[in-house]
Write an enzyme that holds these catalytic residues in place. Structure first.
Site, PDB file in Angstrom:
ATOM      1  N   HIS A  13       0.963  -0.672   0.219  1.00 39.74           N
ATOM      2  CA  HIS A  13      -0.227  -0.047   0.217  1.00 39.74           C
ATOM      3  C   HIS A  13       1.396   1.067  -0.502  1.00 39.74           C
ATOM      4  CE1 HIS A  13      -2.764   2.524   2.034  1.00 39.74           C
ATOM      5  NE2 HIS A  13      -3.147   2.322   1.048  1.00 39.74           N
ATOM      6  N   HIS A  55      -2.044  10.733  -2.079  1.00 38.97           N
ATOM      7  CA  HIS A  55      -3.268  10.896  -1.396  1.00 38.97           C
ATOM      8  C   HIS A  55      -4.103  11.984  -1.304  1.00 38.97           C
ATOM      9  CE1 HIS A  55      -6.898   8.806   1.409  1.00 38.97           C
ATOM     10  NE2 HIS A  55      -6.520   7.952   0.418  1.00 38.97           N
TER      11      HIS A  55
END
Length: 246
Positions: A13, A55
């Site tokens: 991730h 993000h």
């Protein structure tokens, strides 16, 4: 009949989870050192249309900048420190472009899941530009990147720009109509909050001809449950806990 799946089960991730500053090349290098061969990243656009890795819509959490990242040109974003927030070891680590990461992955034979993470209001454009660049960078490669998003508009942009690239719908809840949307977008996979998966949902996804992936799986019991359900992919922060060969 579901097509052969070219991706490994284990996906790191944002590069290396929390062990390094997320979405930086330092994180992907660390994930690789832990044996991972596939990574997940987040891509959005600068104000002048350069896909870069981040993000959040805003800069504060993961850089020394302020405000909305997507309103700045790449020349300004490139000056930011994207590592100092994490630890002194990574101070001065820059934001990478998607092209930077693509070159790293292609040079090392690594695979990539690109989450299209648009600045609000730029969903279709972000999907289109990210897909165009991915198609160009991975042209002629045996295994293309998997493009995913929570935003159907972003996936629609990607579908229009590069219909041959595989797409996945991200789901945090099973909202009404998700299956129809995934089908219309030609998705090959669902990437769900791991708590959503049960035998019935796995069967439904398979019935739609879609693969089954989970985020963000950081506990052994959760991983064991997902493996027992027969799911196809596990996105994890815990590159130090899980062996990607397992």
């Amino acid at each position: 009949m579901t097509a052969p799946w070219p991706y490994p089960r284990w996906i790191a991730h944002r590069g290396a989870g929390r062990l390094a500053p997320e979405n930086t090349l330092a994180a992907f290098r660390l994930g690789a050192q832990h044996g991972f061969r596939m990574f997940e990243c987040d891509a959005k656009l600068s104000s002048d249309g350069v896909p870069f890795l981040m993000h959040d819509p805003t800069l504060e959490r993961t850089t020394n900048g302020k405000g909305t990242g997507g309103v700045l040109p790449w020349s300004e974003l490139a000056q930011l420190d994207a590592g100092g927030w994490h630890s002194r070891l990574y101070a001065g680590e820059p934001l990478p472009t998607l092209e930077n990461l693509a070159r790293y992955c292609l040079a090392n034979g690594f695979l990539l899941n690109i989450e299209i993470k648009p600045t609000p209001g730029t969903e279709e454009q972000t999907g289109r530009v990210v897909a165009e660049q991915a198609a160009r960078m991975w042209q002629g490669q045996a295994v293309p990147p998997l493009l995913s998003s929570f935003q159907p508009q972003a996936l629609a942009g990607a579908q229009a720009a590069a219909p041959h690239l595989p797409r996945a719908l991200l789901l945090d809840t099973l909202w009404d109509g998700w299956a129809d949307v995934a089908r219309q977008l030609g998705c090959v996979a669902l990437v769900c909050n791991y708590a959503l998966w049960d035998a019935a949902l796995v069967d439904k996804a398979r019935g739609l001809g879609m693969r089954t992936l989970s985020y963000t799986v950081n506990d052994e019991w959760a991983a064991e449950r997902l493996i027992a359900l027969g799911t196809d992919g596990i996105i994890t922060d815990r590159v130090d806990l899980f062996s990607p060969a397992g």
